[in-house]
Write an enzyme that holds these catalytic residues in place. Sequence first.
Site, PDB file in Angstrom:
ATOM      1  N   GLU A  94      78.109  34.208  17.833  1.00 52.19           N
ATOM      2  CA  GLU A  94      79.300  34.867  18.302  1.00 52.19           C
ATOM      3  C   GLU A  94      80.054  35.188  16.818  1.00 52.19           C
ATOM      4  O   GLU A  94      80.131  34.182  15.972  1.00 52.19           O
ATOM      5  CB  GLU A  94      80.154  34.198  19.067  1.00 52.19           C
ATOM      6  N   HIS A  95      80.362  36.594  16.659  1.00 59.42           N
ATOM      7  CA  HIS A  95      80.882  37.056  15.531  1.00 59.42           C
ATOM      8  C   HIS A  95      79.904  36.747  14.197  1.00 59.42           C
ATOM      9  O   HIS A  95      80.291  37.041  13.077  1.00 59.42           O
ATOM     10  CB  HIS A  95      82.350  36.468  15.097  1.00 59.42           C
TER      11      HIS A  95
ATOM     12  N   GLY B 106      86.950  45.698  28.909  1.00 61.12           N
ATOM     13  CA  GLY B 106      87.618  44.741  28.266  1.00 61.12           C
ATOM     14  C   GLY B 106      87.199  43.396  28.628  1.00 61.12           C
ATOM     15  O   GLY B 106      88.178  42.389  28.507  1.00 61.12           O
TER      16      GLY B 106
ATOM     17  N   LEU C 189      81.769  42.287  27.940  1.00 60.38           N
ATOM     18  CA  LEU C 189      80.719  42.543  28.460  1.00 60.38           C
ATOM     19  C   LEU C 189      80.314  44.062  27.614  1.00 60.38           C
ATOM     20  O   LEU C 189      79.227  44.652  27.853  1.00 60.38           O
ATOM     21  CB  LEU C 189      80.495  42.883  29.800  1.00 60.38           C
ATOM     22  N   SER C 190      81.067  44.526  26.678  1.00 60.14           N
ATOM     23  CA  SER C 190      80.768  45.655  25.840  1.00 60.14           C
ATOM     24  C   SER C 190      80.535  47.007  26.803  1.00 60.14           C
ATOM     25  O   SER C 190      79.603  47.690  26.478  1.00 60.14           O
ATOM     26  CB  SER C 190      79.500  45.402  25.071  1.00 60.14           C
TER      27      SER C 190
ATOM     28  N   GLU D 114      82.846  53.624  16.388  1.00 63.65           N
ATOM     29  CA  GLU D 114      83.688  52.627  17.003  1.00 63.65           C
ATOM     30  C   GLU D 114      84.600  52.146  15.842  1.00 63.65           C
ATOM     31  O   GLU D 114      85.986  51.880  15.578  1.00 63.65           O
ATOM     32  CB  GLU D 114      82.982  51.545  17.680  1.00 63.65           C
TER      33      GLU D 114
ATOM     34  N   ASP E 124      76.603  45.143  19.835  1.00 59.84           N
ATOM     35  CA  ASP E 124      76.750  45.926  21.231  1.00 59.84           C
ATOM     36  C   ASP E 124      75.946  47.047  21.300  1.00 59.84           C
ATOM     37  O   ASP E 124      75.323  47.275  22.241  1.00 59.84           O
ATOM     38  CB  ASP E 124      78.259  45.923  21.289  1.00 59.84           C
TER      39      ASP E 124
HETATM   40  P1  ADP Z   1      84.616  45.767  26.087  1.00 58.12           P
HETATM   41  O1  ADP Z   1      83.748  46.536  25.179  1.00 58.12           O
HETATM   42  O2  ADP Z   1      84.600  44.476  25.730  1.00 58.12           O
HETATM   43  O3  ADP Z   1      84.454  46.223  27.392  1.00 58.12           O
HETATM   44  P2  ADP Z   1      86.628  47.268  24.409  1.00 58.12           P
HETATM   45  O4  ADP Z   1      88.196  47.228  24.573  1.00 58.12           O
HETATM   46  O5  ADP Z   1      85.936  47.288  23.307  1.00 58.12           O
HETATM   47  O6  ADP Z   1      86.267  46.235  25.559  1.00 58.12           O
HETATM   48  O7  ADP Z   1      86.124  48.727  25.347  1.00 58.12           O
HETATM   49  C1  ADP Z   1      86.874  49.065  26.310  1.00 58.12           C
HETATM   50  C2  ADP Z   1      87.477  50.320  26.356  1.00 58.12           C
HETATM   51  O8  ADP Z   1      86.222  51.228  26.419  1.00 58.12           O
HETATM   52  C3  ADP Z   1      88.422  50.897  27.338  1.00 58.12           C
HETATM   53  O9  ADP Z   1      89.775  50.610  27.040  1.00 58.12           O
HETATM   54  C4  ADP Z   1      88.141  52.649  27.604  1.00 58.12           C
HETATM   55  O10 ADP Z   1      88.863  53.112  26.441  1.00 58.12           O
HETATM   56  C5  ADP Z   1      86.812  52.671  27.157  1.00 58.12           C
HETATM   57  N1  ADP Z   1      86.033  52.573  28.448  1.00 58.12           N
HETATM   58  C6  ADP Z   1      85.124  51.757  28.871  1.00 58.12           C
HETATM   59  N2  ADP Z   1      84.769  52.082  30.051  1.00 58.12           N
HETATM   60  C7  ADP Z   1      84.985  53.208  30.474  1.00 58.12           C
HETATM   61  C8  ADP Z   1      85.125  54.136  31.470  1.00 58.12           C
HETATM   62  N3  ADP Z   1      84.248  54.041  32.607  1.00 58.12           N
HETATM   63  N4  ADP Z   1      85.853  55.126  31.415  1.00 58.12           N
HETATM   64  C9  ADP Z   1      86.760  55.427  30.432  1.00 58.12           C
HETATM   65  N5  ADP Z   1      86.715  54.623  29.460  1.00 58.12           N
HETATM   66  C10 ADP Z   1      86.137  53.560  29.404  1.00 58.12           C
HETATM   67 MG    MG Z   2      83.953  46.721  23.078  1.00 60.35          MG
END
Ligand code: ADP
Ligand code: MG
Length: 379
Positions: free
Chosen positions: A29-30, A117, A120-121, A153, A165
């Site tokens: 991790e990281h 969020g 799980l990416s 990103e 990821d």
């Molecule tokens: P993680 O990658 O851990 O899930 P992140 O903060 O890196 O968390 O990414 C989440 C972001 O990705 C959300 O805030 C949104 O902007 C975008 N996202 C993910 N899935 C969707 C979706 N189904 N529709 C719109 N945006 C999405």
């Molecule tokens: Mg992410």
Amino acid sequence: MIEQFRSLYGEDRQPRFYRAPGRVNLIGEHTDYNLGFVLPIALDMACYVACAPSSDGRIHVHSLDRREGFDFDVDLRNAIPRKNWTDYVIGVAQGLARRGVEIRPMNLALHSDVPEGSGLSSSAALEVSSAFAFLDGRDFDKLEIAKLCQQAEIEFVGMPCGIMDQYISVFGRKNRAIEIDCRSLQHRAVPLPENVAILAVNSMVKHELASSAYADRVNECRAAVDQIRRVHPQVASLRDAKVEYLDEAGLTGTLKKRARHIITENERVEQFLVASERGDLAEMGKLFVGSHRSMQFDYEITCEEIDFLVDAALSIDGVFGARMTGGGFGGCTVNLVEPEKAPAFERAIKQAYQARWGVDPPVFRCLPSEGAGQLPGRE
Ligand code: ADP
Ligand code: MG
């Protein structure tokens, strides 16, 4: 999705579908942005993008999950971020355009079953599935796709993430974990012992400070490298450092702890692979716990709810090990459990978490799945 796509865009043609998975990182991790080792698996949860040419010369992007859409000019070379979820999509299209790929007028509709969020990416699943949709069958190097999605990103979204990821979303393999060397960007697919279930538990905690704390960790690692280099000039990243270098370089306090996590975590990835090859589940579980404690006390990226999930899991029968997975400050734990004991584990962890935090945590079995690609068409 086909029906929603058609009613959204007034289409009767069949859209094409591209899929890119989320992931669970088993260990490491990281370590990715420190050019070390990671061991993720691609999940069967994924982001799906339906797409077809548009007739008005523009790009239309719609999230079926958010029930909102935006449109864009096809000339994205100078597009600027809108500070919403479309940045993940448009950043990727811009990256492709800057590498000479013609971005065509398109209608896109996406749906993801990767929870947002939760560590799980869902972000990489969105980026990689978007890249495949914009390419729409045109040949493009797979490693370049992972790299340009990461770059999108970092630069377009503003999250200084490593390559893991996006890489696993592209290169995941069914029934295999993927060890990635984040310096050479090579990987190998490794089988895991069959007599273990990998279960993720979602704490449902999303910390607002996660992205600024993430950036702090990236900077702290850089500062630690600068200090180590005064004594060991060959150290280009923490990947190259050894634990004894920390005292030799006079590192103390926070920087020492951060660097120690990365160095020991890289070692744990290698030890985990050796244990896995031997089928030594007890040792694999111990390394999981070691990784978690290192994140908890040295890297300081866990939180109370997550630490609770790990400690509770370790008191349940049939659990070999548990740790937080993903960037941190919430999200999921990943647990190695005897397969016959998995249903009892699920009941017990749900009950414990519910009693302490008043929230029912989703639990799911992680089945290593294929990386991104086109879905076979169907009518
Ligand atoms: P993680 O990658 O851990 O899930 P992140 O903060 O890196 O968390 O990414 C989440 C972001 O990705 C959300 O805030 C949104 O902007 C975008 N996202 C993910 N899935 C969707 C979706 N189904 N529709 C719109 N945006 C999405
Ligand atoms: Mg992410």
